[in-house]
Scaffold this active site. Sequence first.
Site, PDB file in Angstrom:
ATOM      1  N   GLY A  62      -6.833  -0.156   1.605  1.00 33.67           N
ATOM      2  CA  GLY A  62      -6.077   0.270   0.426  1.00 33.67           C
ATOM      3  C   GLY A  62      -6.766  -0.130  -0.853  1.00 33.67           C
ATOM      4  O   GLY A  62      -7.416   0.683  -1.515  1.00 33.67           O
ATOM      5  N   SER A  63      -6.663  -1.415  -1.200  1.00 33.99           N
ATOM      6  CA  SER A  63      -7.217  -1.873  -2.481  1.00 33.99           C
ATOM      7  C   SER A  63      -8.731  -1.710  -2.541  1.00 33.99           C
ATOM      8  O   SER A  63      -9.278  -1.449  -3.610  1.00 33.99           O
ATOM      9  CB  SER A  63      -6.805  -3.324  -2.752  1.00 33.99           C
ATOM     10  N   PHE A 105       2.537  -5.720   1.554  1.00 35.63           N
ATOM     11  CA  PHE A 105       1.839  -5.574   0.280  1.00 35.63           C
ATOM     12  C   PHE A 105       0.351  -5.319   0.478  1.00 35.63           C
ATOM     13  O   PHE A 105      -0.243  -5.821   1.449  1.00 35.63           O
ATOM     14  CB  PHE A 105       2.028  -6.835  -0.573  1.00 35.63           C
ATOM     15  N   ASP A 139      -5.438  -3.068   9.933  1.00 38.00           N
ATOM     16  CA  ASP A 139      -4.847  -2.791   8.621  1.00 38.00           C
ATOM     17  C   ASP A 139      -4.592  -4.099   7.875  1.00 38.00           C
ATOM     18  O   ASP A 139      -3.827  -4.944   8.344  1.00 38.00           O
ATOM     19  CB  ASP A 139      -3.529  -2.029   8.840  1.00 38.00           C
ATOM     20  N   GLY A 140      -5.241  -4.226   6.711  1.00 31.26           N
ATOM     21  CA  GLY A 140      -5.008  -5.386   5.858  1.00 31.26           C
ATOM     22  C   GLY A 140      -6.285  -6.112   5.514  1.00 31.26           C
ATOM     23  O   GLY A 140      -6.947  -6.658   6.398  1.00 31.26           O
ATOM     24  N   GLY A 141      -6.650  -6.084   4.242  1.00 29.15           N
ATOM     25  CA  GLY A 141      -7.819  -6.840   3.783  1.00 29.15           C
ATOM     26  C   GLY A 141      -9.151  -6.297   4.252  1.00 29.15           C
ATOM     27  O   GLY A 141     -10.154  -7.011   4.217  1.00 29.15           O
ATOM     28  N   MET A 176      -2.243  -5.693  12.745  1.00 30.29           N
ATOM     29  CA  MET A 176      -2.145  -6.051  11.326  1.00 30.29           C
ATOM     30  C   MET A 176      -3.026  -7.271  11.053  1.00 30.29           C
ATOM     31  O   MET A 176      -2.939  -8.271  11.769  1.00 30.29           O
ATOM     32  CB  MET A 176      -0.701  -6.402  10.945  1.00 30.29           C
ATOM     33  N   MET A 236       7.883   1.774   3.578  1.00 27.17           N
ATOM     34  CA  MET A 236       8.560   0.466   3.615  1.00 27.17           C
ATOM     35  C   MET A 236      10.003   0.636   3.153  1.00 27.17           C
ATOM     36  O   MET A 236      10.275   1.442   2.262  1.00 27.17           O
ATOM     37  CB  MET A 236       7.840  -0.519   2.704  1.00 27.17           C
ATOM     38  N   HIS A 278       2.557   5.000   8.518  1.00 26.97           N
ATOM     39  CA  HIS A 278       2.744   3.630   9.013  1.00 26.97           C
ATOM     40  C   HIS A 278       4.146   3.187   8.608  1.00 26.97           C
ATOM     41  O   HIS A 278       4.381   2.837   7.453  1.00 26.97           O
ATOM     42  CB  HIS A 278       1.655   2.723   8.412  1.00 26.97           C
ATOM     43  N   HIS A 310      -3.620   7.015   5.220  1.00 33.35           N
ATOM     44  CA  HIS A 310      -2.641   6.063   5.735  1.00 33.35           C
ATOM     45  C   HIS A 310      -1.509   5.943   4.719  1.00 33.35           C
ATOM     46  O   HIS A 310      -1.725   5.540   3.568  1.00 33.35           O
ATOM     47  CB  HIS A 310      -3.371   4.727   5.941  1.00 33.35           C
ATOM     48  N   SER A 345      -5.453   3.662   2.478  1.00 30.85           N
ATOM     49  CA  SER A 345      -4.004   3.537   2.304  1.00 30.85           C
ATOM     50  C   SER A 345      -3.653   3.869   0.867  1.00 30.85           C
ATOM     51  O   SER A 345      -4.190   3.263  -0.070  1.00 30.85           O
ATOM     52  CB  SER A 345      -3.570   2.107   2.622  1.00 30.85           C
ATOM     53  N   ASP A 397       1.945   4.209   3.826  1.00 26.60           N
ATOM     54  CA  ASP A 397       2.788   3.049   4.138  1.00 26.60           C
ATOM     55  C   ASP A 397       4.232   3.302   3.722  1.00 26.60           C
ATOM     56  O   ASP A 397       4.526   3.412   2.533  1.00 26.60           O
ATOM     57  CB  ASP A 397       2.250   1.811   3.405  1.00 26.60           C
ATOM     58  N   MET A 413       6.923   0.790   8.251  1.00 23.16           N
ATOM     59  CA  MET A 413       7.346  -0.619   8.235  1.00 23.16           C
ATOM     60  C   MET A 413       8.827  -0.599   7.887  1.00 23.16           C
ATOM     61  O   MET A 413       9.243  -0.974   6.785  1.00 23.16           O
ATOM     62  CB  MET A 413       6.506  -1.399   7.210  1.00 23.16           C
TER      63      MET A 413
HETATM   64  C1  DX5 Z   1       0.307  -3.628   4.140  1.00 24.44           C
HETATM   65  C2  DX5 Z   1      -0.016  -2.184   4.427  1.00 24.44           C
HETATM   66  C3  DX5 Z   1      -1.447  -1.839   4.282  1.00 24.44           C
HETATM   67  C4  DX5 Z   1      -1.969  -2.022   2.883  1.00 24.44           C
HETATM   68  C5  DX5 Z   1      -3.372  -2.471   3.033  1.00 24.44           C
HETATM   69  O1  DX5 Z   1       1.589  -3.885   4.558  1.00 24.44           O
HETATM   70  O2  DX5 Z   1       0.376  -1.840   5.747  1.00 24.44           O
HETATM   71  O3  DX5 Z   1      -1.717  -0.529   4.754  1.00 24.44           O
HETATM   72  O4  DX5 Z   1      -1.973  -0.867   2.092  1.00 24.44           O
HETATM   73  O5  DX5 Z   1      -3.842  -2.802   1.771  1.00 24.44           O
HETATM   74  P1  DX5 Z   1      -5.215  -3.604   1.607  1.00 24.44           P
HETATM   75  O6  DX5 Z   1      -6.295  -2.775   2.211  1.00 24.44           O
HETATM   76  O7  DX5 Z   1      -5.314  -3.744   0.134  1.00 24.44           O
HETATM   77  O8  DX5 Z   1      -5.050  -4.920   2.322  1.00 24.44           O
HETATM   78 ZN    ZN Z   2      -0.363   0.059   6.483  1.00 25.10          ZN
END
Ligand code: DX5
Ligand code: ZN
Length: 221
Positions: free
Chosen positions: A195-196, A141, A173-175, A135, A35, A64, A31, A8, A33, A66
């Site tokens: 992402g991170s 975030f 997606d997430g963590g 999710m 928003m 994605h 990916h 991401s 995002d 949102m």
């Molecule tokens: C959160 C996003 C994710 C985000 C994931 O709302 O949809 O795609 O970038 O980031 P990490 O991998 O750091 O949780």
């Molecule tokens: Zn996402």
Amino acid sequence: MSIQIAPSILSADFVNLERELQAISTADLVHVDVMDHHFVPNLTLGEPIVKRICEVSPIPVDAHLMIEDPDRWAPEFAKAGAASVTFHMGAAHAPVRLARQLHDMGVKACFAVRPAEPVEPIFDILDEFDMILIMTVEPGFGGQKFLDNQMNKVRRLRDEITRRGLSTKIQVDGGVSPSTAHIVAAAGADVLVAGSAVYGAENPAEAIASIREEAEKAFRA
Ligand code: DX5
Ligand code: ZN
């Protein structure tokens, strides 16, 4: 089952996106995002930037969304060049009509559920989608803690897909990181967004390889 890794760019350097996209060329999808400050309390980027990302990305783009009113806006991201467009259960009014519209435009359709939303309501329309996104954080975030309480949902969805012989992919997606990748893969996910864990790493390509390696271990046990 083959695992796909989708970094991401939410955690990338937004003023050096072309370089950041090149850094993840060993991944399967990028990916993106989107928003809107309404569906989630954060604001990222819109169609003009997604269009440029699609033009320069070495790998296919999954947008994605949102955002509120994806029925109105999702086709614009298909026009911008995304290979697949993901929209949320909590925002779409006519998800089947929207999925069919995206397919008519030659784009894959993905339906997303937030942590408090059940996956079962999708079962009756599962065959309309190429991918379901579960999710594993509240959307909005990057860098949040992985919610392992979503794994039963992934397992229930995997069982349903297997039982019916469907080819629908399950995206998480997430963590997601090298330390959670095997958990999501073992539960049945086959597309891992990170992402991170990718852009926060010194070497994004190594982070991608390590997430892939940890996820694949789930099938070798
Ligand atoms: C959160 C996003 C994710 C985000 C994931 O709302 O949809 O795609 O970038 O980031 P990490 O991998 O750091 O949780
Ligand atoms: Zn996402």
